[in-house]
Design an enzyme around this catalytic site. Sequence first.
Site, PDB file in Angstrom:
ATOM      1  N   GLY A 378       1.029  -1.418  -0.315  1.00 30.12           N
ATOM      2  CA  GLY A 378       0.113  -0.014   0.408  1.00 30.12           C
ATOM      3  C   GLY A 378       1.493   1.199   0.083  1.00 30.12           C
ATOM      4  N   ASN A 380       3.865   1.933  -1.909  1.00 29.46           N
ATOM      5  CA  ASN A 380       4.033   1.629  -2.990  1.00 29.46           C
ATOM      6  C   ASN A 380       3.407   2.794  -3.917  1.00 29.46           C
ATOM      7  OD1 ASN A 380       4.761   0.779  -5.789  1.00 29.46           O
ATOM      8  ND2 ASN A 380       6.341   0.611  -4.873  1.00 29.46           N
ATOM      9  N   GLU A1297      46.458   0.844  -5.643  1.00 28.22           N
ATOM     10  CA  GLU A1297      45.513   0.937  -6.729  1.00 28.22           C
ATOM     11  C   GLU A1297      45.831   0.879  -8.093  1.00 28.22           C
ATOM     12  OE1 GLU A1297      45.868   6.129  -4.888  1.00 28.22           O
ATOM     13  OE2 GLU A1297      48.274   4.837  -5.553  1.00 28.22           O
TER      14      GLU A1297
HETATM   15  C1  LIG Z   1      16.335   1.766  -1.332  1.00 30.85           C
HETATM   16  C2  LIG Z   1      14.811   1.814  -1.600  1.00 30.85           C
HETATM   17  C3  LIG Z   1      14.553   1.287  -2.583  1.00 30.85           C
HETATM   18  C4  LIG Z   1      12.843   1.094  -3.555  1.00 30.85           C
HETATM   19  N1  LIG Z   1      13.083   0.554  -4.907  1.00 30.85           N
HETATM   20  C5  LIG Z   1      11.816   0.716  -4.801  1.00 30.85           C
HETATM   21  C6  LIG Z   1      11.657   0.173  -6.543  1.00 30.85           C
HETATM   22  O1  LIG Z   1      13.253   0.163  -7.621  1.00 30.85           O
HETATM   23  N2  LIG Z   1      10.774   0.097  -7.258  1.00 30.85           N
HETATM   24  C7  LIG Z   1       9.543   0.677  -5.992  1.00 30.85           C
HETATM   25  O2  LIG Z   1       8.561   0.308  -6.707  1.00 30.85           O
HETATM   26  N3  LIG Z   1      10.168   0.509  -5.357  1.00 30.85           N
HETATM   27  C8  LIG Z   1      10.641   0.966  -4.651  1.00 30.85           C
HETATM   28  N4  LIG Z   1      10.575   1.354  -2.747  1.00 30.85           N
HETATM   29  C9  LIG Z   1       9.385   2.234  -2.887  1.00 30.85           C
HETATM   30  C10 LIG Z   1       8.678   1.344  -1.565  1.00 30.85           C
HETATM   31  O3  LIG Z   1       8.201   0.243  -2.384  1.00 30.85           O
HETATM   32  C11 LIG Z   1       7.939   1.888  -1.005  1.00 30.85           C
HETATM   33  O4  LIG Z   1       8.886   3.292  -0.080  1.00 30.85           O
HETATM   34  C12 LIG Z   1       7.622   1.126   0.043  1.00 30.85           C
HETATM   35  O5  LIG Z   1       6.221   0.019  -0.207  1.00 30.85           O
HETATM   36  C13 LIG Z   1       6.577   1.589   1.264  1.00 30.85           C
HETATM   37  O6  LIG Z   1       6.518   1.075   2.008  1.00 30.85           O
HETATM   38  P1  LIG Z   1       6.057   1.602   3.231  1.00 30.85           P
HETATM   39  O7  LIG Z   1       5.242   0.468   4.213  1.00 30.85           O
HETATM   40  O8  LIG Z   1       7.448   2.165   4.232  1.00 30.85           O
HETATM   41  O9  LIG Z   1       5.266   3.382   3.483  1.00 30.85           O
HETATM   42  P2  LIG Z   1       5.361   4.129   4.298  1.00 30.85           P
HETATM   43  O10 LIG Z   1       6.663   4.840   4.378  1.00 30.85           O
HETATM   44  O11 LIG Z   1       5.253   3.628   5.889  1.00 30.85           O
HETATM   45  O12 LIG Z   1       4.444   5.125   4.082  1.00 30.85           O
HETATM   46  C14 LIG Z   1       4.244   5.887   2.284  1.00 30.85           C
HETATM   47  C15 LIG Z   1       3.307   6.467   2.350  1.00 30.85           C
HETATM   48  O13 LIG Z   1       2.134   6.049   2.342  1.00 30.85           O
HETATM   49  C16 LIG Z   1       1.700   6.083   3.374  1.00 30.85           C
HETATM   50  N5  LIG Z   1       0.842   5.468   3.774  1.00 30.85           N
HETATM   51  C17 LIG Z   1       0.961   4.024   4.062  1.00 30.85           C
HETATM   52  N6  LIG Z   1      -0.122   3.070   4.423  1.00 30.85           N
HETATM   53  C18 LIG Z   1      -0.991   4.373   3.932  1.00 30.85           C
HETATM   54  C19 LIG Z   1      -2.811   3.305   4.305  1.00 30.85           C
HETATM   55  N7  LIG Z   1      -2.951   2.292   4.062  1.00 30.85           N
HETATM   56  N8  LIG Z   1      -3.826   4.208   4.064  1.00 30.85           N
HETATM   57  C20 LIG Z   1      -2.942   5.462   3.730  1.00 30.85           C
HETATM   58  N9  LIG Z   1      -1.933   6.132   3.494  1.00 30.85           N
HETATM   59  C21 LIG Z   1      -1.236   5.879   4.094  1.00 30.85           C
HETATM   60  C22 LIG Z   1       2.097   7.411   4.573  1.00 30.85           C
HETATM   61  O14 LIG Z   1       1.507   8.135   5.463  1.00 30.85           O
HETATM   62  C23 LIG Z   1       3.319   8.056   4.187  1.00 30.85           C
HETATM   63  O15 LIG Z   1       2.982   9.249   3.395  1.00 30.85           O
HETATM   64  C24 LIG Z   1      12.235   1.987  -2.679  1.00 30.85           C
HETATM   65  C25 LIG Z   1      12.142   1.937  -1.145  1.00 30.85           C
HETATM   66  C26 LIG Z   1      13.831   2.330  -1.024  1.00 30.85           C
HETATM   67  C27 LIG Z   1      13.890   2.719   0.268  1.00 30.85           C
END
Ligand SMILES: Cc1cc2nc3c(=O)[nH]c(=O)nc-3n(C[C@H](O)[C@H](O)[C@H](O)COP(=O)(O)OP(=O)(O)OC[C@H]3O[C@@H](n4cnc5c(N)ncnc54)[C@H](O)[C@@H]3O)c2cc1C
Length: 1363
Positions: A378, A380, A1297
């Site tokens: 979600g 993402n 190097e």
């Molecule tokens: C190093 C790195 C590499 C990455 N590489 C890729 C890649 O190659 N391809 C790709 O597609 N993605 C990539 N990502 C992105 C990654 O998939 C997303 O950061 C991740 O899926 C977000 O999920 P989270 O649970 O951490 O979200 P969070 O950081 O917890 O939340 C993200 C946002 O969504 C909001 N939110 C979360 N859940 C809900 C909900 N249920 N309802 C309403 N709002 C909500 C939060 O408030 C925030 O604004 C990468 C991320 C990182 C850090």
Amino acid sequence: MEAAARWKMRNLVFAVNGQRFDLPTVDPSMSLLEFLRTETVYKGAKLGCGEGGCGACVVLLSRYDLVSRQIDESAVSSCLTLLCSVHLCSVTTTEGLGNSREGFHSIHQRFSGFHASQCGFCTPGMCMSLFSALRAADKSGNPPVGFSKLTSSEAEKAVSGNLCRCTGYRSIVDACKSFSADADIEDLGLNSFWGKGEEDSADVKKLPVYERDAVKTIPDFLKAEIEESRNSILQSRDEIRCNKFTTNLSGSSCSWFRPNSIDDLQALMKSQCDDEGQKRVKLVVGNTCSGVYKDLDEYDVYIDLRNIPELTMIRRDGSGIEFGAAVTISKAIEALKGNEEDELDRQLQSNENNVFSKIATHLSKVASQFVRNTASMGGNIIMAQKYPFASDISTVLLAAGSSVSFQIDSDKFNVTLEEFLEKPPFGPNFILLSIRIPSWNQDDPNNGKSAEESDFLFETYRASPRPFGNAVSYANAAFLAQMSAQKSGQLIVEKLQLAFGAYGSEHSIRTRNLEKYLMGKSITTSLMLEAIKLLKETILPKEGTSHPTYRLSLVVSFLYDFLQSISIRIPHTMVEGAHCKSLLSSKQTVKFSGDYFPIGEPIKKIGAEMQASGEAMYVDDIPSPKDCLYAAFVYSKKPMVLVKGIDFKSTPESGNIISIITINDIPDKGINIASGSLFGKEPLFPDPLIQFAGEPLAIVIAKTQKLANVAAAQAHVEYATDNSASPIFSVDQAVKSSNFFDIPPYLIPRQVGDISKGMSKANLKIITANIDLGSQYHFYMETQTALAIPDEGNCLVVYSSCQSPMLSQGIIAKCIGVPYHNIRLITRRVGGGFGGKAIRSVPVAVACSLAAYKLQRPVRMYLDRKTDMVITGGRHPMTINYSVAFSYDGNITALCLEVLINAGISEDISPILPNNIAGDLKKYDWGAFSCDFKICKTNLLTKTAMRGPGEIQGSYIAEAIIEHVASTLSIDPHSVRMINLHSLKSIKMFYEKEFIEPEEYTLPQIIEKLVVSANFKQRIKDIREFNGHNRWKKRGISCVPIVHPLYVMKVPGKVSILDDSSIVVEVGGIELGQGLWTKVKQMVAFVLGKLCKDSGQEVMDRIRIIQADSLSLIQGGFTAGSTTSESSCAAVRLACDILVDRLMPIKETITSQSDSFSWSSLISKALFESVNLSASAYYVPDPNSQSYLIYGAAISEVEIDLLTGGTIIFRSDLLYDCGQSLNPAVDLGQIEGAFVQGIGFFMLEEYSMNADGLVTSDGTWTYKIPTIDTIPRQFNVEILNSGVHKNRVLSSKGSGEPPLLLSASVHCAVRDAIKEARKELFSNGGGAEDEDPRVFQLPVPATMPVVKELCGFDNVETHLMKK
Ligand SMILES: Cc1cc2nc3c(=O)[nH]c(=O)nc-3n(C[C@H](O)[C@H](O)[C@H](O)COP(=O)(O)OP(=O)(O)OC[C@H]3O[C@@H](n4cnc5c(N)ncnc54)[C@H](O)[C@@H]3O)c2cc1C
Ligand code: FES
Ligand code: FES
């Protein structure tokens, strides 16, 4: 507030390595990493990037599931995980696996024994990634004795998201594979568990024992506590006690809620309004979004969604699969892959073109394992909808026809993903509930056709610099098609869903117009051409997107590949990472010499286990002294302007600023100086004109590093732009305005031979060709850091991660205006330097010292990755113009060059560049050679030393010229190389200063040997054959030699023997990970061994090398130029010789009187006789042998993908003359590590800047160093033991190097492959009319866009038109 009042207030309770933490209040914005590093003794997890991109901070997070009574655990990046989210969890850091007191874990021991830890900064994170993979593999069932069930391929992938800048990864992969039952242990690399000869063969019993259950990841008390409060926990809706950490706590309270139902969540969100209006609420799942969009915002309320069953459910039925929005990507992958034993899963997976398993494969390339384990599906999708995030997940789900459900207030909505992505960002009461992927099973009602009648295909695509993931894609796509066969046999497109993303759009899109156009048609060449035309009109990268034409060409390639495969039913070919299915393999060939035992032994690096277990102390691991403050730079974003003012007051964090240090704080006796070298100095602050973007303007001091960083980042700088002169950025501009730094006459390379004669002898000439070379950032894993502590009498003790304590000491003293002896500069170990901590570490040490001096409190600074990249500089960019004369057979008779070096704003080490460039350029016999250098002063941040400064460019320029000549003559570049290889006579003429005995010139022998051992000639034939049969893949091969002069350093050394007969050693050289201490230890044992019965074995374990201290050992110099290890060895050898002279008479007396003699008895007697047991020496090399030549050669073979521009390095064979290696394991590590760093320079690392000269490649997102999946799949290294060279330190040669330069072989092999591609492109009518397909410059780095451009951005269209 009413709803909130119903919440159960709790302390935050969790465990770290079995220790219970019960925190009454917490700052909810604090990361787990920050807590571990600042509030506990566990410093194993390191901060390398703070954005989920490096893996240095990886820990294991274990949760005890009350319902299943199972432990659910996985590796997570502690820099992104918020502390409050570990409530009732257990954290295991590398310290939790083992330590020096209770015994190291077998992972620590194997990392050490396989020589897989150099600077060690990445090692704890690597260990934890591996540990977590082992736990996952061995969760159920019994692994074979001594092994894990982890397969070799899983072992390789276990650490694929972790960055290491030192080792070159091969040794790390071997350490990981040593746990796999399916690994052939005979194939594992050089290690200290079994020796080198046949009599000492590989045997698993010799490996430190792996015990699956040796580590308890969740302590009993936590389990019991959780069990005890079972009922209340299952229904808990918790509020963690929180407080923001500010200087003024009033009004700074903040909340962290863990609701357990959607209703609670909704009520809670609604209630977040008070008298002052809507509170700032953040919904959190994995919090990984903060790694992408650095969150400087403040929140009043955090709501953790992971306790809500509706959001964490995975529901499967015959019609599809539905994920709660908080389901992690890892869990989604598992579910999509399915369980073979489950009937429903089998049903869902029954189609070989299974949509779910293809989505799972694609998802496994998103980020890295440790990010996927917490990142939610979600999260993402929301990032894809809210920001223009280059999401993979939204693209693949879009093509699969997914839908989402969400809720606003109490209204629920169910829409297609496509509609959802199109919506404007939602307001505060929005909750994403779930994502649903329909089943595309052939017998499904969605389908409507029987298997006989239709062909169904689903494919996903992504093109990124790292095939295993951990890099967002340049573009991605996913396509779903259903074809039906007509009676005529023709295949007609019945259904089509085409999704594209990441190409520079607001979000992933369906190309409806294209789908409509193709529907009902049969795929023909002309249809494909029309479709591509339509696609190009639809896919429009936003303005400002990098490489827009390349991205466009990628989506064309994706579409072509798909349409091709559905039209003629061939499997699609563009599977990213497909090559990585074949495992890495390697061979190390090392000759050992027992001449100077224990020198020459491949002993383990000193402290490697401690590095792995997190006990090794880097500067930021030193506990903060009482009242310690933290500093951060505010830097300029513009050049050639004045500062009108810096506004801190209106920023949210302004209340946290304790002090601001500016130029006015420099004491009257001090001067405004940040750093300097022999050639010039640079100011700490602008005075008054800002010279370049990235120039420090002020230093913010706050109570924590995070507060200082945020306050500095939020500062608003007002510039006065009136009347400012225009900045100079390019070397051409510098030449026009004669803006140069001087080159001291002794550093101006001399001309060799008679140029006009050489020119006139030639049959052919290339007049004024041009090469441009860019910069490269060091990317040491430990960023610049220092800690300054005031001492009595205006003195300071400064801990700095640097390559020259002596330099830092002097500059600090000058800045604050005290004598040098007031500054004690201490450096124990450095988490990677590569030249970047020679001069560029000093400003950080100076800034801390100035602040500590003013405030009379300890001040420390640990640069965040972005600031480090923006203010530190890197390799010198340069422009080279050359004219070369040659005969028809490729014999070069004269070479004239003009090299314009972009030095940035200050001298640093730039004046040595001409000598370094020329030194390596002269590797061929050019007949006559002259080179004119200009060191251009520009308004860019200062360029500095980086591994092989100037030398990698010099060596490369020579190769580019050779290739140019070969292309012009249409002959094979290898024959041009060979015809111009130095004879003994010519090499002596070109290298006058270096002492060359005939037997020392080993280069011809090296090439001859390598050509045979790497089967070069046969492989050339095979490659030509392959190229003739493959349209979209071309291979290339190249053999590149190097000749590299090294200059031996002057270094002091001191050896002291203590009363208990233990030995303490100090050297001028700094341990940067290059194994300097290990070689020094071997040398001490070798020399003092003369006093022992057993050639030094007895003293080996008694030797301790200690930190460099600028007041204890003076004239330490620089650790640079590859020779500090051998010079440090020479220095301690001199000191030991003094001790041997003093102690030998006592030994003789003892042995003449008794048979029993031991090292301790010798020292006891010497103490009794009042012998001075400490000796120092200063090693100054003999002027006649101060420099010598290094030789080596490499053969690399690559394959390029003409559709994406991607390169795979199939194989590299290196042969390197290391003299008699002081420690072959250490030298091998240096060779492999340098080679891979060179691959980064030549193939991957774009260090870009904006129009103001501000660096924009400022983190792991935008700067891609090599990872495990980008190194050669077969990596063979041989160290040539080239005999005796009396004038050097025990016949050894440096290795730090020179091997870097061998990586040019990869670049040249890519050029070879591109030539093949261009021949075809031009024969199809591509390319410009007046161009010769063979003659082209291949830019450095040869990234995917670069390769694709040379192979033709429109090569698909050209190919189709020709058909
Ligand atoms: C190093 C790195 C590499 C990455 N590489 C890729 C890649 O190659 N391809 C790709 O597609 N993605 C990539 N990502 C992105 C990654 O998939 C997303 O950061 C991740 O899926 C977000 O999920 P989270 O649970 O951490 O979200 P969070 O950081 O917890 O939340 C993200 C946002 O969504 C909001 N939110 C979360 N859940 C809900 C909900 N249920 N309802 C309403 N709002 C909500 C939060 O408030 C925030 O604004 C990468 C991320 C990182 C850090
Ligand atoms: S510091 Fe956490 S991934 Fe780099
Ligand atoms: S050992 Fe991996 S970064 Fe230094």
